[in-house]
Design a protein around this motif. Sequence first.
Motif, PDB file in Angstrom:
ATOM      1  N   ALA A   1      80.269  53.536  12.436  1.00  0.00           N
ATOM      2  CA  ALA A   1      80.560  52.507  13.439  1.00  0.00           C
ATOM      3  C   ALA A   1      79.310  52.171  14.253  1.00  0.00           C
ATOM      4  O   ALA A   1      79.067  51.004  14.584  1.00  0.00           O
ATOM      5  N   GLN A   2      78.493  53.184  14.545  1.00  0.00           N
ATOM      6  CA  GLN A   2      77.240  52.921  15.281  1.00  0.00           C
ATOM      7  C   GLN A   2      76.339  51.992  14.485  1.00  0.00           C
ATOM      8  O   GLN A   2      75.735  51.055  15.013  1.00  0.00           O
ATOM      9  N   ARG A   3      76.243  52.273  13.189  1.00  0.00           N
ATOM     10  CA  ARG A   3      75.374  51.444  12.358  1.00  0.00           C
ATOM     11  C   ARG A   3      75.877  50.004  12.316  1.00  0.00           C
ATOM     12  O   ARG A   3      75.083  49.059  12.400  1.00  0.00           O
TER      13      ARG A   3
ATOM     14  N   ALA B   1      70.241  53.383  24.189  1.00  0.00           N
ATOM     15  CA  ALA B   1      70.542  54.811  24.014  1.00  0.00           C
ATOM     16  C   ALA B   1      71.835  54.898  23.204  1.00  0.00           C
ATOM     17  O   ALA B   1      72.870  54.416  23.634  1.00  0.00           O
ATOM     18  N   VAL B   2      71.722  55.492  22.024  1.00  0.00           N
ATOM     19  CA  VAL B   2      72.874  55.518  21.115  1.00  0.00           C
ATOM     20  C   VAL B   2      73.455  56.927  21.095  1.00  0.00           C
ATOM     21  O   VAL B   2      72.759  57.891  20.771  1.00  0.00           O
ATOM     22  N   SER B   3      74.713  57.033  21.463  1.00  0.00           N
ATOM     23  CA  SER B   3      75.343  58.363  21.525  1.00  0.00           C
ATOM     24  C   SER B   3      76.845  58.234  21.357  1.00  0.00           C
ATOM     25  O   SER B   3      77.496  57.552  22.154  1.00  0.00           O
TER      26      SER B   3
ATOM     27  N   VAL C   1      82.647  68.293  13.918  1.00  0.00           N
ATOM     28  CA  VAL C   1      81.331  68.382  14.562  1.00  0.00           C
ATOM     29  C   VAL C   1      80.333  67.429  13.903  1.00  0.00           C
ATOM     30  O   VAL C   1      79.542  66.775  14.576  1.00  0.00           O
ATOM     31  N   ALA C   2      80.385  67.355  12.577  1.00  0.00           N
ATOM     32  CA  ALA C   2      79.465  66.458  11.880  1.00  0.00           C
ATOM     33  C   ALA C   2      79.985  65.026  11.999  1.00  0.00           C
ATOM     34  O   ALA C   2      81.116  64.735  11.606  1.00  0.00           O
ATOM     35  N   SER C   3      79.181  64.159  12.519  1.00  0.00           N
ATOM     36  CA  SER C   3      79.643  62.785  12.755  1.00  0.00           C
ATOM     37  C   SER C   3      79.815  62.021  11.444  1.00  0.00           C
ATOM     38  O   SER C   3      78.951  62.063  10.568  1.00  0.00           O
ATOM     39  N   THR C   4      80.927  61.339  11.283  1.00  0.00           N
ATOM     40  CA  THR C   4      81.169  60.523  10.085  1.00  0.00           C
ATOM     41  C   THR C   4      81.547  59.104  10.518  1.00  0.00           C
ATOM     42  O   THR C   4      80.715  58.207  10.510  1.00  0.00           O
TER      43      THR C   4
ATOM     44  N   SER D   1      79.130  60.487  21.899  1.00  0.00           N
ATOM     45  CA  SER D   1      79.808  61.086  23.050  1.00  0.00           C
ATOM     46  C   SER D   1      79.440  60.406  24.359  1.00  0.00           C
ATOM     47  O   SER D   1      80.206  60.423  25.316  1.00  0.00           O
ATOM     48  N   GLY D   2      78.234  59.853  24.402  1.00  0.00           N
ATOM     49  CA  GLY D   2      77.746  59.287  25.661  1.00  0.00           C
ATOM     50  C   GLY D   2      77.403  60.367  26.674  1.00  0.00           C
ATOM     51  O   GLY D   2      77.254  60.086  27.859  1.00  0.00           O
ATOM     52  N   GLU D   3      77.267  61.599  26.222  1.00  0.00           N
ATOM     53  CA  GLU D   3      76.931  62.661  27.163  1.00  0.00           C
ATOM     54  C   GLU D   3      75.895  63.642  26.636  1.00  0.00           C
ATOM     55  O   GLU D   3      75.613  64.649  27.294  1.00  0.00           O
TER      56      GLU D   3
ATOM     57  N   VAL E   1      79.169  68.232  20.997  1.00  0.00           N
ATOM     58  CA  VAL E   1      78.520  67.576  22.117  1.00  0.00           C
ATOM     59  C   VAL E   1      77.515  68.541  22.725  1.00  0.00           C
ATOM     60  O   VAL E   1      77.878  69.629  23.148  1.00  0.00           O
ATOM     61  N   VAL E   2      76.272  68.123  22.726  1.00  0.00           N
ATOM     62  CA  VAL E   2      75.211  69.032  23.146  1.00  0.00           C
ATOM     63  C   VAL E   2      74.769  68.666  24.559  1.00  0.00           C
ATOM     64  O   VAL E   2      73.993  67.739  24.756  1.00  0.00           O
ATOM     65  N   THR E   3      75.282  69.419  25.527  1.00  0.00           N
ATOM     66  CA  THR E   3      74.974  69.074  26.910  1.00  0.00           C
ATOM     67  C   THR E   3      73.954  70.044  27.511  1.00  0.00           C
ATOM     68  O   THR E   3      73.987  70.340  28.690  1.00  0.00           O
TER      69      THR E   3
HETATM   70  C1  G6P Z   1      75.333  66.975  17.889  1.00  0.00           C
HETATM   71  C2  G6P Z   1      76.344  66.697  16.793  1.00  0.00           C
HETATM   72  C3  G6P Z   1      75.836  65.576  15.886  1.00  0.00           C
HETATM   73  C4  G6P Z   1      75.488  64.343  16.712  1.00  0.00           C
HETATM   74  C5  G6P Z   1      74.477  64.675  17.813  1.00  0.00           C
HETATM   75  C6  G6P Z   1      74.285  63.522  18.781  1.00  0.00           C
HETATM   76  O1  G6P Z   1      74.204  67.567  17.344  1.00  0.00           O
HETATM   77  O2  G6P Z   1      76.582  67.859  16.047  1.00  0.00           O
HETATM   78  O3  G6P Z   1      76.847  65.241  14.956  1.00  0.00           O
HETATM   79  O4  G6P Z   1      74.953  63.354  15.887  1.00  0.00           O
HETATM   80  O5  G6P Z   1      74.973  65.780  18.587  1.00  0.00           O
HETATM   81  O6  G6P Z   1      75.494  63.289  19.456  1.00  0.00           O
HETATM   82  P1  G6P Z   1      75.845  61.958  20.213  1.00  0.00           P
HETATM   83  O7  G6P Z   1      77.186  62.240  20.863  1.00  0.00           O
HETATM   84  O8  G6P Z   1      74.777  61.768  21.247  1.00  0.00           O
HETATM   85  O9  G6P Z   1      75.905  60.860  19.239  1.00  0.00           O
END
Ligand code: G6P
Length: 615
Positions: free
Chosen positions: A413-415, A352-354, A405-408, A356-358, A611-613
Motif C-alpha cells: 500500500a505504501q508503494r 517520512a514513510v512509516s 511483524v514482517a510488513s506485507t 506505524s507512524g511511530e 514497531v521499533v520505538t
Molecule cells: C520494523 C518492522 C518492519 C518495518 C520497520 C519500519 O523493523 O519489523 O517490518 O518495515 O519496523 O516500520 P514502520 O512502522 O516505520 O513502517
Amino acid sequence: MCGIIGVTGVAEPLAVLLAGLRALEYRGYDSAGVALVETGGSELWRLRAAERGRSIDKLASEVVAAPLDVGAAIGHTRWATHGAPTEENAHPHLDCSGRVAVVHNGIIENHRELAAQLAAAGHRFSSATDTEVVAHLVEEERGAGAPLAEALRRCLPRLRGDFALALVDAGSPETIVAARRTAPLVVGRSDTGAVVASDIAAALATTRNLFLLDEDQVAELTPGAIRLIDAAGAECSPRPLAVSWDVAAAQKDGHPDFMAKEMAEQPLALRETLLGRLEASGATELEELGLDGPVLKAFRRVVLVACGSSYHACLSGRNALESLAGVAAEVDIASEFRYRDAVLGPDTLVVAVSQSGETLDTLHAQREAKRRGATTLALSNVVDSVMAREADAVLYTRAGPEIGVASTKCHLAQRAMLGVLALHVARARGALSDDATRRHAADLLGLPDAVSDVLARAEDHAAVAARHAAVRDVYFLGRRDGFSVAAEGALKLKELAYVRAEAYPAAEMKHGPISLIEPGALVVAVATRSGLWEKVMANIAEMRARGATVVAVATDGDAETAAVADDVLLVPETGPLAAPIVEIVPLQRFAYEIARARGNDVDRPRNLAKVVTVE
Ligand code: G6P
C-alpha cells in the motif's frame, strides 16, 4: 518497545487484559505480565512470565490464583531493551513497598543517574530495567503525600527519553494513571469503565470512545471517567480520536497466521488505498494532503526517509518522483538522515514513510527535517499516529491493521500511495502528457487484480521455495525498481527464515561481492521485462558462469529468462509503477514458505518487533 494495556471498572478485567496483550504482542513478545489491585483488600497482585512467545498463555493458565474482586489492572508485553528477557525484568515493576506497579514502553535515558540517586536514598532495585526507576520515583512522591496522578506529574520532568507509562497503586484500588512522551498511548472510557492502551486495536474491546494524550499530560482513569492534567497541573480536556478499525479486522479469519491473512488481503489493501484518489483519466484527488498545486510545484527537492520495508518502498518512490514528476528526489535511512546534518530548507519536502507512524528513528528524522525548515509529509497507515499528528501534511495508506511483524500489505500500500503521490506531483508540475498520465493511472488501478493474479499462483511459488528450503546464503539482485524489490525480498528472507540474504544492485556485484559466488550459492534475480531486463540478464550470466543457482522473478511467457534460470517465479506483465509491487509478492511467499519449512514463527520472528520505538 512494548505494549501497554490497563483497564478499570470493566467486567472480567483479567480476560480483557489478556485479550489486549494478545492484540499488542506484535510490539514485543519476550515476556508478559499483569498487576491487579484488589478492591476490598487494597492488595496489589502481580503475575509475570518470560517464555518467549508463550508468556501470555502461561499467564492465562496461572491467573486462576488472582483475586476475585479486581479494581484497576495493568498489563504489559515486552521487547527487551534494558535487561535480559527474564521474569525479573518482565513488567509490571514495583516500588520498594510493592504497592505501586508500573508498565512502560520506551526508554528512560537517564535511568542510571536516577537509579543511583534513588539507591542513595535507600531504594532497593530488583530488576535490570530502566523502567523500575519510575516506580521508585512515584513511591517518593506518594510518600510526600501526593495523590497518584500528581505523583506521576511531578516525576515526568525528571525523566529523559521517550515513554508511555501506566501505573496502579494499592492505595487507589480503582485508579490507573498514565502519561506519554513520543511513544503512543490512547485512553478511553465507557459508561462504567476506562481503558489505556498502546494502540487502538487493544482498546477497542472496552470502548470506541477513545482520546489522545498529548505529551507530558497525565491521565487519571477511574470507572467511567478520565481526568487530564497538563504538565503544569492544570485540568484539560482530552481530544477525541476517530476510530475506523474494528476488532474483527485484527483476527486471523481462518488463516494459519497473520502473515498469510495479510498477504491475502493485499488486493483489498491496494483497492482501499487507491479508492477515490486516482481516476482512469489520471486525475488525482489528494485534498487530504493539504498541499495545493502551487506549493507542490514550488518544491525543488523531495527527500524520503524511512526504516526497514518502508525504506524499500521509498527507493521506488524516489524513482517515480524523478521520472514522472521531474523533481529531484533522494532517499535515506531515517536513523542516518537524522544525524547527517542534511542541508534542508523551505524548498524541500521531506516525506517520512512509516506504517506505524511511530518508528522512533523516522519520527526523529521527521522532527529534524521540520527543525531545519523543510515541509514534512507523513505517510502512515495508522490514523492519528504520532508522526501523522506532527507532520505538516499527512497521507494515509488504508491497509487496515497489520499484525505480522514482517510488513506485507502495508508495504504494498505504501508503494501504491507513493505512486499516486508521484502522479499527483507530476500533474501539479505539468510534467506528464495526458497520455502518459492515463497509462500510469491504468497501471496503478490494475494493481488489485494483478496482485490477486500473483496470489493465485501461491502453489507454484511455494514449490520453488520448497526446492530451496535448505539454502544458507542468498544474493538478491535487481536494478532500478528491481533493486528495491530485491532489497525487500532479502529482508523478508532474513527476518522470517533467518537465512543470510544480501541484496545488491545487480551490476554492483562485480565490485566485490562476486568473489563470494561459488557453486551452491543461490541468486534470486528480479528479471522481469518491465525493468532493465537485458542488463539484468547479463548480470545473471556473470553469476551462472561462477556456478550460482539462479531463481528469476520473470514475466509470464518469457522463455528466454526461463532458459537461463534454474527456477522462475512468474508474474504478469504490468507497467513500471505496478511492476515492483507485483514482483514482491512471490518473494514474500518465498520467504514465508522457507520460514515455515524451518518451523519458524512467521508472525513473531525472533529478536524483532513490529514497531521499533527505540533508537
Ligand atoms: C520494523 C518492522 C518492519 C518495518 C520497520 C519500519 O523493523 O519489523 O517490518 O518495515 O519496523 O516500520 P514502520 O512502522 O516505520 O513502517
